[in-house]
Enzyme design. Structure first.
Site, PDB file in Angstrom:
ATOM      1  N   ASP A  63       2.957   1.942  -5.021  1.00  0.00           N
ATOM      2  CA  ASP A  63       2.955   1.901  -6.502  1.00  0.00           C
ATOM      3  C   ASP A  63       3.703   3.091  -7.093  1.00  0.00           C
ATOM      4  O   ASP A  63       4.427   2.949  -8.074  1.00  0.00           O
ATOM      5  CB  ASP A  63       1.538   1.742  -7.093  1.00  0.00           C
ATOM      6  CG  ASP A  63       0.543   2.818  -6.713  1.00  0.00           C
ATOM      7  OD1 ASP A  63       0.840   3.645  -5.822  1.00  0.00           O
ATOM      8  OD2 ASP A  63      -0.557   2.839  -7.327  1.00  0.00           O
ATOM      9  N   GLY A 102     -12.369   3.493  -0.943  1.00  0.00           N
ATOM     10  CA  GLY A 102     -11.054   2.856  -1.097  1.00  0.00           C
ATOM     11  C   GLY A 102     -11.077   1.658  -2.016  1.00  0.00           C
ATOM     12  O   GLY A 102     -10.131   0.868  -2.047  1.00  0.00           O
ATOM     13  N   GLU A 150       0.843  -1.207   0.000  1.00  0.00           N
ATOM     14  CA  GLU A 150       0.000   0.000   0.000  1.00  0.00           C
ATOM     15  C   GLU A 150       0.867   1.242   0.000  1.00  0.00           C
ATOM     16  O   GLU A 150       1.828   1.334   0.765  1.00  0.00           O
ATOM     17  CB  GLU A 150      -0.921  -0.023   1.230  1.00  0.00           C
ATOM     18  CG  GLU A 150      -2.236   0.680   1.010  1.00  0.00           C
ATOM     19  CD  GLU A 150      -3.128  -0.019  -0.026  1.00  0.00           C
ATOM     20  OE1 GLU A 150      -3.021   0.305  -1.228  1.00  0.00           O
ATOM     21  OE2 GLU A 150      -3.909  -0.891   0.383  1.00  0.00           O
ATOM     22  N   HIS A 151       0.500   2.166  -0.861  1.00  0.00           N
ATOM     23  CA  HIS A 151       1.256   3.411  -1.067  1.00  0.00           C
ATOM     24  C   HIS A 151       2.685   3.112  -1.534  1.00  0.00           C
ATOM     25  O   HIS A 151       3.618   3.826  -1.180  1.00  0.00           O
ATOM     26  CB  HIS A 151       1.253   4.286   0.203  1.00  0.00           C
ATOM     27  CG  HIS A 151      -0.056   4.987   0.405  1.00  0.00           C
ATOM     28  ND1 HIS A 151      -0.415   6.106  -0.313  1.00  0.00           N
ATOM     29  CD2 HIS A 151      -1.108   4.701   1.204  1.00  0.00           C
ATOM     30  CE1 HIS A 151      -1.630   6.495   0.067  1.00  0.00           C
ATOM     31  NE2 HIS A 151      -2.079   5.659   0.975  1.00  0.00           N
ATOM     32  N   TYR A 156      -2.837  12.917  -0.032  1.00  0.00           N
ATOM     33  CA  TYR A 156      -2.190  11.905  -0.884  1.00  0.00           C
ATOM     34  C   TYR A 156      -0.967  12.523  -1.576  1.00  0.00           C
ATOM     35  O   TYR A 156       0.127  11.963  -1.546  1.00  0.00           O
ATOM     36  CB  TYR A 156      -3.208  11.403  -1.914  1.00  0.00           C
ATOM     37  CG  TYR A 156      -2.712  10.283  -2.798  1.00  0.00           C
ATOM     38  CD1 TYR A 156      -2.878   8.958  -2.428  1.00  0.00           C
ATOM     39  CD2 TYR A 156      -2.074  10.550  -4.013  1.00  0.00           C
ATOM     40  CE1 TYR A 156      -2.425   7.928  -3.242  1.00  0.00           C
ATOM     41  CE2 TYR A 156      -1.624   9.533  -4.825  1.00  0.00           C
ATOM     42  CZ  TYR A 156      -1.804   8.221  -4.442  1.00  0.00           C
ATOM     43  OH  TYR A 156      -1.355   7.201  -5.243  1.00  0.00           O
ATOM     44  N   GLU A 209      -6.348  10.589 -15.087  1.00  0.00           N
ATOM     45  CA  GLU A 209      -6.574  10.974 -13.690  1.00  0.00           C
ATOM     46  C   GLU A 209      -5.497  11.961 -13.217  1.00  0.00           C
ATOM     47  O   GLU A 209      -5.797  12.937 -12.527  1.00  0.00           O
ATOM     48  CB  GLU A 209      -6.616   9.727 -12.797  1.00  0.00           C
ATOM     49  CG  GLU A 209      -7.018  10.077 -11.389  1.00  0.00           C
ATOM     50  CD  GLU A 209      -7.848   9.032 -10.673  1.00  0.00           C
ATOM     51  OE1 GLU A 209      -8.406   8.120 -11.331  1.00  0.00           O
ATOM     52  OE2 GLU A 209      -7.947   9.135  -9.453  1.00  0.00           O
ATOM     53  N   ASP A 267      -4.678   1.061  -9.346  1.00  0.00           N
ATOM     54  CA  ASP A 267      -6.135   0.911  -9.446  1.00  0.00           C
ATOM     55  C   ASP A 267      -6.577   0.648 -10.881  1.00  0.00           C
ATOM     56  O   ASP A 267      -7.382  -0.251 -11.148  1.00  0.00           O
ATOM     57  CB  ASP A 267      -6.843   2.165  -8.919  1.00  0.00           C
ATOM     58  CG  ASP A 267      -6.415   2.514  -7.505  1.00  0.00           C
ATOM     59  OD1 ASP A 267      -5.751   1.675  -6.868  1.00  0.00           O
ATOM     60  OD2 ASP A 267      -6.742   3.615  -7.041  1.00  0.00           O
ATOM     61  N   GLY A 323     -15.507   6.760  -2.646  1.00  0.00           N
ATOM     62  CA  GLY A 323     -14.733   7.180  -1.476  1.00  0.00           C
ATOM     63  C   GLY A 323     -14.523   6.060  -0.472  1.00  0.00           C
ATOM     64  O   GLY A 323     -14.202   6.303   0.686  1.00  0.00           O
TER      65      GLY A 323
HETATM   66  C1  GLA Z   1      -4.956   5.118  -4.337  1.00  0.00           C
HETATM   67  C2  GLA Z   1      -4.175   5.369  -5.623  1.00  0.00           C
HETATM   68  C3  GLA Z   1      -3.263   4.182  -5.948  1.00  0.00           C
HETATM   69  C4  GLA Z   1      -2.401   3.793  -4.738  1.00  0.00           C
HETATM   70  C5  GLA Z   1      -3.260   3.663  -3.492  1.00  0.00           C
HETATM   71  C6  GLA Z   1      -2.430   3.434  -2.249  1.00  0.00           C
HETATM   72  O1  GLA Z   1      -5.861   4.073  -4.511  1.00  0.00           O
HETATM   73  O2  GLA Z   1      -5.064   5.596  -6.704  1.00  0.00           O
HETATM   74  O3  GLA Z   1      -2.463   4.482  -7.066  1.00  0.00           O
HETATM   75  O4  GLA Z   1      -1.358   4.713  -4.561  1.00  0.00           O
HETATM   76  O5  GLA Z   1      -4.062   4.817  -3.275  1.00  0.00           O
HETATM   77  O6  GLA Z   1      -1.749   2.229  -2.334  1.00  0.00           O
END
Ligand code: GLA
Length: 391
Positions: free
Chosen positions: A37, A130, A34-35, A227, A166, A178, A128
């Site tokens: 990519d 996740g 997570e976080h 973010y 995006e 995503d 929203g």
């Molecule tokens: C969001 C972003 C992804 C990724 C996640 C965290 O979903 O769109 O690219 O960075 O947060 O892992």
């Protein structure tokens, strides 16, 4: 009524004929990584069985008209209005329409045909939460224009163009995870993506466990600022660590040992953010071997560690997500529980032994409700295929 019937029926009422096509693109849940990519790390998402559905047909009109069932609104735009983010009547595009319009813009940048069309769309992915409802809208419209434009792009290319939409059109600086999961999903499989090389493989989940999503019902808001700040902290860490490690390009190139040796040189907040990333990349690097060995106990332990790290180091959790993860982790049959996606609200992902699922859901709902006063939504999800044309 199914969503497919719903969008078809509304299409029929609005445009007075049956839609020629239906496209579907799923949301995603991420199990580990997570976080990372946008730090060239590894991610382990699956496309889920909740999705955005678009009923659509080509039209001779000079513009496209989109009806968003979930917003009870419509928007019309054309190749002429796209760069100014306005509708054909010169009013600004409503926020929800920036995602499909952004897809049209990124396809136009590639000189790909984006014929006019009429569309009605809806989603059963809560916004929203996740679970990547925005990426699913983007990937659904990629299929729409691919169908009408007479061109075909590989799924990863569609994902990259959606990410570009995006980043550059909507203005959210997201990574590739995503859009990748929504475009490339494979039924019953987890996807392991190397975000640097963009090479990916499927990894099986042992049959005795299921992926359970627990929705706190707390919705994140205005998170793109937070973010983007996290991304900036990672870039700052790379800039500072380069003084001692000149060859690094991203935090992917920093080992845990090197990081521990040099961490004291970083400002406190930058150090915490970067530590999460460096350690999380190491955790996700172990994922394939653990899953292939069916070692769900250790895999689940990594998920729990990931949650603690997102809470304490990356600071993207919230009280409700912490309650949801803590209660789950203490329930028998739960191997791992953590927040999934960007954070600040939304859902947790849980790996649960099949024979314990009913008890798990009941105990988790009770525990969460008694601590927060909120009524959660808890459900099993199945890994699904990526974006596709259904009709
Ligand atoms: C969001 C972003 C992804 C990724 C996640 C965290 O979903 O769109 O690219 O960075 O947060 O892992």
């Amino acid at each position: 009524m199914s969503i497919i019937d719903q969008v078809s029926e509304i299409y029929q009422e609005k445009f007075e004929h049956t839609p020629a096509h239906i496209a579907r693109a799923p949301g995603r849940v991420n199990l580990l990584g997570e976080h990372v990519d946008y730090n060239d790390g590894f991610v382990l998402p699956a496309a889920i069985d909740r999705a955005t559905y678009v009923a659509f047909s080509p039209t001779n009109a000079p513009h496209s008209t989109l009806v968003a069932v979930d917003f009870d609104q419509q928007a019309s735009f054309s190749a002429e209005t796209i760069s100014t983010k306005t509708q054909t009547d010169s009013s600004p595009l409503p926020e929800w329409s920036l995602y499909p319009a952004g897809v049209m813009w990124s396809l136009m940048e590639e000189n790909l045909a984006v014929p006019s069309m009429n569309a009605v769309f809806a989603s059963d992915i809560p916004r929203g939460s996740g679970l990547s409802s925005s990426a699913s809208v983007e990937m659904a419209y990629m299929i729409v224009w691919q169908t009408l434009g007479g061109w075909t792009l590989p799924s990863m290319r569609r994902a990259l163009l959606g990410q570009k939409a995006e980043n550059e059109y909507v203005g959210v600086n997201c990574g590739i995870m995503d859009q990748f999961a929504s475009a490339c999903g494979v039924e019953n499989k987890l996807l392991l993506l190397d975000c640097r090389s963009l090479e990916w493989i499927t990894v099986p989940l042992p049959e005795y466990v299921s992926i359970v999503i627990a929705d706190t019902t707390v919705r994140r808001k205005l998170t793109s600022g937070e973010y983007n700040k996290r991304r900036a902290a990672c870039e700052e860490a790379v800039r500072l660590l380069k003084q001692d490690l000149p060859k690094i390009k991203s935090l992917r190139d920093v080992s845990v040992d090197d990081f521990n040796r040099l961490a004291h040189k970083l400002p406190e907040e930058v150090e915490k953010r970067a530590r999460h990333v460096v350690e999380e990349i190491e955790r996700s690097d172990q994922a394939q071997a653990l899953l292939e060995a069916s070692d769900i106990r250790n895999f689940g332990r990594l998920m729990n560690e990931c949650h603690a790290s997102l809470r304490d180091l990356y600071e993207v959790s919230c009280p409700e997500l912490n309650v949801m993860a803590n209660v789950a982790q203490a329930i028998e049959g739960c191997y791992g529980a953590r927040l999934t996606g960007a954070g600040f609200g939304g859902c947790t992902v849980n790996l649960v032994a099949n024979e314990r699922i009913e008890d798990f859901a009941r105990v988790l709902a009770q525990g969460y409700e008694s601590e927060t006063g909120l009524h959660p939504e808890i459900y099993i999800t199945r890994a699904s295929n990526g974006a596709e044309l259904l009709k």
